[in-house]
Scaffold this motif. Structure first.
Motif, mmCIF file in Angstrom:
data_model
loop_
_atom_site.group_PDB
_atom_site.id
_atom_site.type_symbol
_atom_site.label_atom_id
_atom_site.label_comp_id
_atom_site.label_asym_id
_atom_site.label_seq_id
_atom_site.Cartn_x
_atom_site.Cartn_y
_atom_site.Cartn_z
ATOM 1 N N THR A 30 0.205 -0.904 -0.072
ATOM 2 C CA THR A 30 0.374 0.277 0.291
ATOM 3 C C THR A 30 0.831 1.059 -0.177
ATOM 4 O OG1 THR A 30 -1.589 -0.832 0.896
ATOM 5 C CG2 THR A 30 -1.670 1.517 1.260
ATOM 6 N N TYR A 31 1.731 0.944 1.373
ATOM 7 C CA TYR A 31 2.337 2.220 1.186
ATOM 8 C C TYR A 31 3.017 2.390 -0.635
ATOM 9 C CZ TYR A 31 1.554 3.892 5.032
ATOM 10 O OH TYR A 31 1.410 5.193 6.549
ATOM 11 N N LEU A 32 4.048 1.392 -1.232
ATOM 12 C CA LEU A 32 4.692 1.128 -2.505
ATOM 13 C C LEU A 32 3.396 2.157 -3.785
ATOM 14 C CD1 LEU A 32 6.095 -1.541 -2.526
ATOM 15 C CD2 LEU A 32 7.858 0.480 -2.554
ATOM 16 N N THR A 34 0.409 3.231 -3.661
ATOM 17 C CA THR A 34 -0.507 4.393 -3.101
ATOM 18 C C THR A 34 -0.606 5.112 -3.198
ATOM 19 O OG1 THR A 34 -1.580 3.850 -1.453
ATOM 20 C CG2 THR A 34 -2.165 2.263 -2.856
ATOM 21 N N THR A 35 -1.361 6.438 -3.350
ATOM 22 C CA THR A 35 -1.115 7.918 -3.202
ATOM 23 C C THR A 35 -0.999 7.873 -1.668
ATOM 24 O OG1 THR A 35 -2.198 8.536 -5.400
ATOM 25 C CG2 THR A 35 -1.238 10.256 -4.332
ATOM 26 N N TYR A 36 -2.600 7.533 -0.429
ATOM 27 C CA TYR A 36 -3.049 7.846 -0.232
ATOM 28 C C TYR A 36 -2.645 6.378 0.947
ATOM 29 C CZ TYR A 36 -4.648 12.183 -2.287
ATOM 30 O OH TYR A 36 -4.176 13.376 -2.623
ATOM 31 N N PRO A 37 -1.416 6.034 1.264
ATOM 32 C CA PRO A 37 -1.182 5.257 2.251
ATOM 33 C C PRO A 37 -2.163 5.294 3.784
ATOM 34 C CG PRO A 37 1.034 6.177 1.846
ATOM 35 C CD PRO A 37 -0.037 6.917 0.936
ATOM 36 N N GLN A 38 -1.791 6.299 3.693
ATOM 37 C CA GLN A 38 -2.737 6.645 5.396
ATOM 38 C C GLN A 38 -3.968 6.362 6.080
ATOM 39 O OE1 GLN A 38 -1.079 8.685 3.403
ATOM 40 N NE2 GLN A 38 -2.458 10.993 3.421
ATOM 41 N N MET A 39 -4.895 5.766 4.218
ATOM 42 C CA MET A 39 -6.091 5.899 3.827
ATOM 43 C C MET A 39 -6.093 4.534 4.695
ATOM 44 S SD MET A 39 -8.025 7.034 1.426
ATOM 45 C CE MET A 39 -7.532 6.454 -0.476
ATOM 46 N N LEU A 40 -4.926 3.600 4.966
ATOM 47 C CA LEU A 40 -4.819 1.918 5.266
ATOM 48 C C LEU A 40 -5.360 1.937 6.762
ATOM 49 C CD1 LEU A 40 -3.232 -0.844 4.733
ATOM 50 C CD2 LEU A 40 -2.517 0.226 6.607
ATOM 51 N N THR A 68 -7.064 -1.608 -0.043
ATOM 52 C CA THR A 68 -5.867 -2.233 -0.443
ATOM 53 C C THR A 68 -6.487 -4.225 0.187
ATOM 54 O OG1 THR A 68 -4.793 -1.735 0.852
ATOM 55 C CG2 THR A 68 -4.286 -0.619 -1.383
ATOM 56 N N GLY A 69 -8.004 -4.042 1.135
ATOM 57 C CA GLY A 69 -7.788 -5.324 1.280
ATOM 58 C C GLY A 69 -7.242 -5.368 3.379
ATOM 59 N N TYR A 70 -6.954 -4.328 3.586
ATOM 60 C CA TYR A 70 -6.232 -4.554 5.210
ATOM 61 C C TYR A 70 -7.220 -5.434 5.799
ATOM 62 C CZ TYR A 70 -2.800 -3.441 8.504
ATOM 63 O OH TYR A 70 -2.211 -3.451 9.387
ATOM 64 N N GLU A 96 -7.892 -4.099 -7.499
ATOM 65 C CA GLU A 96 -7.274 -4.987 -7.940
ATOM 66 C C GLU A 96 -6.497 -5.550 -7.035
ATOM 67 O OE1 GLU A 96 -7.739 -6.845 -11.226
ATOM 68 O OE2 GLU A 96 -6.158 -7.386 -11.122
ATOM 69 N N ILE A 97 -5.753 -4.299 -6.241
ATOM 70 C CA ILE A 97 -4.509 -5.012 -5.430
ATOM 71 C C ILE A 97 -5.456 -5.272 -4.815
ATOM 72 C CG2 ILE A 97 -3.350 -3.500 -3.541
ATOM 73 C CD1 ILE A 97 -2.917 -1.016 -4.991
ATOM 74 N N ALA A 98 -6.604 -5.462 -3.856
ATOM 75 C CA ALA A 98 -7.176 -6.227 -3.221
ATOM 76 C C ALA A 98 -7.757 -7.477 -2.923
ATOM 77 C CB ALA A 98 -8.502 -5.601 -2.630
ATOM 78 N N ARG A 99 -7.920 -7.635 -4.285
ATOM 79 C CA ARG A 99 -8.611 -8.682 -5.089
ATOM 80 C C ARG A 99 -6.853 -9.965 -5.063
ATOM 81 N NH1 ARG A 99 -9.661 -7.293 -9.385
ATOM 82 N NH2 ARG A 99 -12.507 -7.056 -8.901
#
Ligand SMILES: C[S@@+](CC[C@H](N)C(=O)[O-])C[C@H]1O[C@@H](n2cnc3c(N)ncnc32)[C@H](O)[C@@H]1O
Length: 210
Positions: A30-32, A34-40, A68-70, A96-99
């Motif tokens: 997610t950090y690599l 996506t643009t807003y990884p802090q949404m995790l 991202t499915g976290y 797609e990432i989550a899938r």
């Protein structure tokens, strides 16, 4: 966002039952990617969701905003064998990432990812839910309030993220904050729900359907 000192966070993580290792990989990607990884959701919040699922033993779970499915996988790993999660995400790249992660996880049979707009999904679904995690576009929170309420089974637990919005709810000056403030007011005034605002991270609104 209520930011704890890093050493407090590490202490909390160390003294909380561990979550599945795949979550570390999701966090890295997610950090690599996506643009807003802090949404995790992060470990502390996802740990709480996992715990609440264990406690309330839902059969049908709904997540609005997969990212991202976290949190999806943190919740799925706490479910009873026959229980299921529907998770809804309208961003194709995130879906797609989550899938990919969902398919790799041992809980893939329990998870259905709906690549759809949440409002459309909520309007057409015939399912009823025992546990809901709402974590999508804040402007639409009042719309989600109206659409989710009729889908709750009696006793259902409904968790909504970001209800403090870094404290901006005290004085809303934009559409997102206004959406959250209206949501908080409606859920508190609704006598079919009993709620509790938990000041974890960015504020989690917990509500039980009476
Ligand atoms: C804060 S993130 C979700 C984080 C995730 N629940 C977690 O804990 O890791 C919000 C997600 O909601 C999605 N989203 C926003 N508006 C949406 C809508 N109308 N329908 C479906 N998904 C939406 C965004 O694309 C984003 O991936």
């Amino acid at each position: 966002m209520i930011t704890l000192p890093l050493d407090w966070e590490l202490y909390i993580e160390k003294h909380t039952a561990p979550l599945p290792e795949i979550l570390d990989e999701i966090e890295r990607q997610t950090y690599l990617k996506t643009t807003y990884p802090q949404m995790l959701s992060g470990k502390i919040q996802a740990g709480l969701l996992h715990f609440l699922i264990k406690l309330s033993r839902p059969q049908k779970v709904l997540e609005i905003g997969t990212f991202t499915g976290y949190a999806t996988i943190a919740m799925a790993s706490a479910l009873n064998e026959k229980a299921e999660i529907d998770t809804v995400e309208n961003n194709e790249m995130m879906a797609e990432i989550a899938r990919n992660f969902i398919e790799k996880s041992p809980w893939h049979n329990r998870i259905t990812l709906h690549p759809a707009d949440a409002v459309d999904f909520l309007k057409q679904t015939r399912n009823k839910y025992d546990f809901v995690f709402l974590d999508a576009d804040k402007e639409n929170y009042p719309v989600y309030f109206e659409l989710i309420k009729p889908l709750l089974n009696p006793g259902a637990l409904w968790v909504t993220d970001n209800v403090l919005w870094s404290g901006k709810v005290l004085n809303p000056t934009d559409k997102q904050t206004e959406g959250i403030a209206v949501f908080n007011r409606r859920i508190t005034e609704d006598n079919t729900l009993e709620n509790y605002l938990l000041p974890v991270r960015d504020g989690l609104m917990l509500a039980i359907k009476k």
